[in-house]
Design an enzyme around this catalytic site. Structure first.
Site, PDB file in Angstrom:
ATOM      1  N   ASN A  15      -4.293  -5.189  -5.493  1.00 25.33           N
ATOM      2  CA  ASN A  15      -3.275  -4.284  -4.968  1.00 25.33           C
ATOM      3  C   ASN A  15      -2.802  -4.803  -3.593  1.00 25.33           C
ATOM      4  OD1 ASN A  15      -2.158  -2.118  -3.399  1.00 25.33           O
ATOM      5  ND2 ASN A  15      -2.877  -0.685  -4.947  1.00 25.33           N
ATOM      6  N   ASP A  17      -0.397  -3.422  -1.619  1.00 22.65           N
ATOM      7  CA  ASP A  17       0.316  -2.417  -0.812  1.00 22.65           C
ATOM      8  C   ASP A  17       0.124  -2.619   0.683  1.00 22.65           C
ATOM      9  OD1 ASP A  17       0.972  -1.218  -3.191  1.00 22.65           O
ATOM     10  OD2 ASP A  17      -0.381   0.493  -2.944  1.00 22.65           O
ATOM     11  N   HIS A  18      -1.122  -2.922   1.069  1.00 17.04           N
ATOM     12  CA  HIS A  18      -1.408  -2.887   2.506  1.00 17.04           C
ATOM     13  C   HIS A  18      -1.015  -4.167   3.239  1.00 17.04           C
ATOM     14  CE1 HIS A  18      -2.576   1.107   2.040  1.00 17.04           C
ATOM     15  NE2 HIS A  18      -3.471   0.802   1.122  1.00 17.04           N
ATOM     16  N   HIS A  51       2.178  -0.016  -5.466  1.00 16.98           N
ATOM     17  CA  HIS A  51       2.528   1.407  -5.546  1.00 16.98           C
ATOM     18  C   HIS A  51       3.808   1.636  -4.755  1.00 16.98           C
ATOM     19  CE1 HIS A  51       0.985   5.818  -4.772  1.00 16.98           C
ATOM     20  NE2 HIS A  51       2.185   5.793  -5.322  1.00 16.98           N
ATOM     21  N   ARG A  53       5.753   4.158  -3.278  1.00 14.45           N
ATOM     22  CA  ARG A  53       5.616   5.579  -2.951  1.00 14.45           C
ATOM     23  C   ARG A  53       6.987   6.187  -2.700  1.00 14.45           C
ATOM     24  NH1 ARG A  53      -0.012   7.005  -1.485  1.00 14.45           N
ATOM     25  NH2 ARG A  53       0.820   9.061  -1.072  1.00 14.45           N
ATOM     26  N   ARG A  57       6.422   4.026   2.238  1.00 13.59           N
ATOM     27  CA  ARG A  57       5.684   3.694   3.469  1.00 13.59           C
ATOM     28  C   ARG A  57       5.128   2.278   3.458  1.00 13.59           C
ATOM     29  NH1 ARG A  57       0.379   7.492   2.738  1.00 13.59           N
ATOM     30  NH2 ARG A  57       1.972   9.066   2.469  1.00 13.59           N
ATOM     31  N   HIS A  58       4.918   1.696   2.272  1.00 18.87           N
ATOM     32  CA  HIS A  58       4.494   0.285   2.253  1.00 18.87           C
ATOM     33  C   HIS A  58       5.416  -0.541   1.361  1.00 18.87           C
ATOM     34  CE1 HIS A  58       2.059   2.006  -0.941  1.00 18.87           C
ATOM     35  NE2 HIS A  58       1.134   2.490  -0.121  1.00 18.87           N
ATOM     36  N   GLU A  78       2.448   1.178  -9.854  1.00 15.03           N
ATOM     37  CA  GLU A  78       1.927   2.539  -9.657  1.00 15.03           C
ATOM     38  C   GLU A  78       3.043   3.430  -9.155  1.00 15.03           C
ATOM     39  OE1 GLU A  78      -1.295   2.592  -6.929  1.00 15.03           O
ATOM     40  OE2 GLU A  78      -2.606   1.447  -8.214  1.00 15.03           O
ATOM     41  N   THR A 108      -3.850   8.314   1.493  1.00 14.36           N
ATOM     42  CA  THR A 108      -3.918   7.471   0.298  1.00 14.36           C
ATOM     43  C   THR A 108      -3.997   8.411  -0.899  1.00 14.36           C
ATOM     44  OG1 THR A 108      -5.161   5.728  -0.823  1.00 14.36           O
ATOM     45  CG2 THR A 108      -6.454   7.258   0.499  1.00 14.36           C
ATOM     46  N   THR A 109      -4.034   7.847  -2.102  1.00 16.35           N
ATOM     47  CA  THR A 109      -4.075   8.681  -3.308  1.00 16.35           C
ATOM     48  C   THR A 109      -5.440   9.362  -3.378  1.00 16.35           C
ATOM     49  OG1 THR A 109      -2.688   6.978  -4.266  1.00 16.35           O
ATOM     50  CG2 THR A 109      -3.505   8.658  -5.760  1.00 16.35           C
ATOM     51  N   GLU A 159      -7.166   5.180 -15.765  1.00 16.76           N
ATOM     52  CA  GLU A 159      -7.858   4.536 -14.656  1.00 16.76           C
ATOM     53  C   GLU A 159      -8.698   5.603 -13.974  1.00 16.76           C
ATOM     54  OE1 GLU A 159      -5.748   1.711 -12.226  1.00 16.76           O
ATOM     55  OE2 GLU A 159      -6.995   2.171 -10.481  1.00 16.76           O
ATOM     56  N   HIS A 202     -10.109   2.334  -6.653  1.00 16.91           N
ATOM     57  CA  HIS A 202      -9.902   3.084  -5.414  1.00 16.91           C
ATOM     58  C   HIS A 202     -11.136   3.005  -4.510  1.00 16.91           C
ATOM     59  CE1 HIS A 202      -8.321   5.785  -2.420  1.00 16.91           C
ATOM     60  NE2 HIS A 202      -7.161   5.681  -3.029  1.00 16.91           N
ATOM     61  N   GLY A 203     -10.935   2.360  -3.382  1.00 18.37           N
ATOM     62  CA  GLY A 203     -11.982   2.303  -2.361  1.00 18.37           C
ATOM     63  C   GLY A 203     -13.078   1.288  -2.634  1.00 18.37           C
ATOM     64  N   GLY A 224      -7.525  -3.086  -3.517  1.00 19.63           N
ATOM     65  CA  GLY A 224      -6.541  -3.522  -2.534  1.00 19.63           C
ATOM     66  C   GLY A 224      -6.988  -3.454  -1.092  1.00 19.63           C
ATOM     67  N   HIS A 225      -7.212  -2.257  -0.589  1.00 17.77           N
ATOM     68  CA  HIS A 225      -7.381  -2.060   0.850  1.00 17.77           C
ATOM     69  C   HIS A 225      -8.503  -2.916   1.423  1.00 17.77           C
ATOM     70  CE1 HIS A 225      -8.627   0.310   4.470  1.00 17.77           C
ATOM     71  NE2 HIS A 225      -7.349   0.167   4.692  1.00 17.77           N
TER      72      HIS A 225
HETATM   73  N1  PXP Z   1      -5.893   2.244  -8.282  1.00 23.12           N
HETATM   74  C1  PXP Z   1      -4.989   3.211  -7.973  1.00 23.12           C
HETATM   75  C2  PXP Z   1      -4.419   4.019  -9.085  1.00 23.12           C
HETATM   76  C3  PXP Z   1      -4.586   3.415  -6.640  1.00 23.12           C
HETATM   77  O1  PXP Z   1      -3.691   4.380  -6.360  1.00 23.12           O
HETATM   78  C4  PXP Z   1      -5.112   2.580  -5.636  1.00 23.12           C
HETATM   79  C5  PXP Z   1      -4.661   2.749  -4.221  1.00 23.12           C
HETATM   80  O2  PXP Z   1      -3.309   2.556  -4.132  1.00 23.12           O
HETATM   81  C6  PXP Z   1      -6.021   1.587  -6.007  1.00 23.12           C
HETATM   82  C7  PXP Z   1      -6.414   1.452  -7.328  1.00 23.12           C
HETATM   83  C8  PXP Z   1      -6.602   0.628  -5.012  1.00 23.12           C
HETATM   84  O3  PXP Z   1      -7.349   1.315  -4.070  1.00 23.12           O
HETATM   85  P1  PXP Z   1      -7.841   0.543  -2.783  1.00 23.12           P
HETATM   86  O4  PXP Z   1      -6.633   0.086  -2.046  1.00 23.12           O
HETATM   87  O5  PXP Z   1      -8.630   1.579  -2.039  1.00 23.12           O
HETATM   88  O6  PXP Z   1      -8.688  -0.603  -3.242  1.00 23.12           O
END
Ligand code: PXP
Length: 252
Positions: A15, A17-18, A51, A53, A57-58, A78, A108-109, A159, A202-203, A224-225
């Site tokens: 991911n 995004d960041h 993503h 949004r 924002r990103h 996304e 975040t989501t 997911e 996520h995370g 991603g993050h």
């Molecule tokens: N999966 C989904 C559906 C998400 O919304 C996100 C965050 O945008 C991620 C995975 C990745 O999460 P992270 O950036 O915390 O790794």
């Protein structure tokens, strides 16, 4: 429509995004998320996740356009379940569309989508995306009710939101972490038995990825993050390669 790669092994969707978050912090043209996506490809990613949004924002609309042009990897787009996003997805026809909940004020989501409460609307919402050839996935909590609802609306993929597990780990709440992990394990198996393809994300970090990667039903992780953060210290390519190594080790 884009093709699929990495069939048969646990896929890593990176991911980006960041990368765009850092760019947008200064309103500059760099760092460029498309460049990050190309680098991720070289480093062993199986897909790119972005993503778009509602508040942009990103990732921006032009990032999506450029990703669709530049990528040979499949794009996992996304988006929230809004008419605007549906139109954008139908214009680009990315390989995958992941429907996520979105609240403007969230950082975040934060949670999974409430599929059970919106079954009828979501069934109609995803139908044209499926017809356009996009592989639709629904981002949900590891909750039986939500999984059953995702299955009923005709989504081929879910997911599972790993945020609660990762937060519990980061905060040293080990009992809760283990309970979350158990819940994810049971629900991955439950969803798989229903015939759904199971993804998770996520995370996730180097510390938390192993137990999730070890679930045999999980086909793809989206991360991603943490990777973008690690890129500051070791570079994006090596960070992705290390994540890939940990995923493969857990799977073996
Ligand atoms: N999966 C989904 C559906 C998400 O919304 C996100 C965050 O945008 C991620 C995975 C990745 O999460 P992270 O950036 O915390 O790794």
């Amino acid at each position: 429509m884009q093709g699929t790669t990495g069939q048969g092994r646990l896929r890593l969707g990176v991911n980006i995004d960041h990368v765009a978050t850092v760019r947008n912090a200064r309103g500059s043209a760099y760092p460029d998320p498309v460049r990050a996506a190309k680098l991720a490809e070289e480093a062993g990613a199986d897909g790119i996740t972005a993503h778009l949004r509602e508040d942009r924002r990103h990732i921006s609309d032009s990032d999506i356009e450029r990703l669709m042009e530049a990528l040979t990897l499949p794009l996992n787009f996304e988006m929230a379940a809004t008419a605007e996003m549906q139109a954008i997805a139908l214009r680009h026809r990315p390989h995958a569309v992941c429907i996520v909940p979105e609240r403007r004020e969230e950082r975040t989501t934060e949670g999974g989508l409430e599929v059970a409460r919106e079954e009828n609307r979501l069934a109609h919402f995803i139908a044209p995306l499926r017809d356009a050839g996009c592989r639709v996935s629904i981002f949900i909590a590891a909750d039986r009710r939500q999984i059953e609802a995702a299955h009923r609306i005709g989504a081929p993929v879910i997911e599972l939101h790993t945020g609660a597990y990762c937060d519990a780990h980061a905060e040293g709440r080990t009992r809760e972490r283990d309970a979350e992990l158990e819940r994810l394990r049971e629900m991955a198996a439950f969803a798989h038995d229903l015939g759904l393809e199971v993804h998770a994300g996520h995370g996730l970090t180097y510390d938390t990825v192993g137990p999730i990667a070890a679930f045999p039903q999980v086909m793809e992780l989206n991360i991603g993050h943490f990777l973008v953060g690690e890129a500051i210290f070791q570079g994006l390519g090596p960070a992705i390669a290390e994540m890939r190594r940990l995923m493969d080790a857990a799977r073996a």
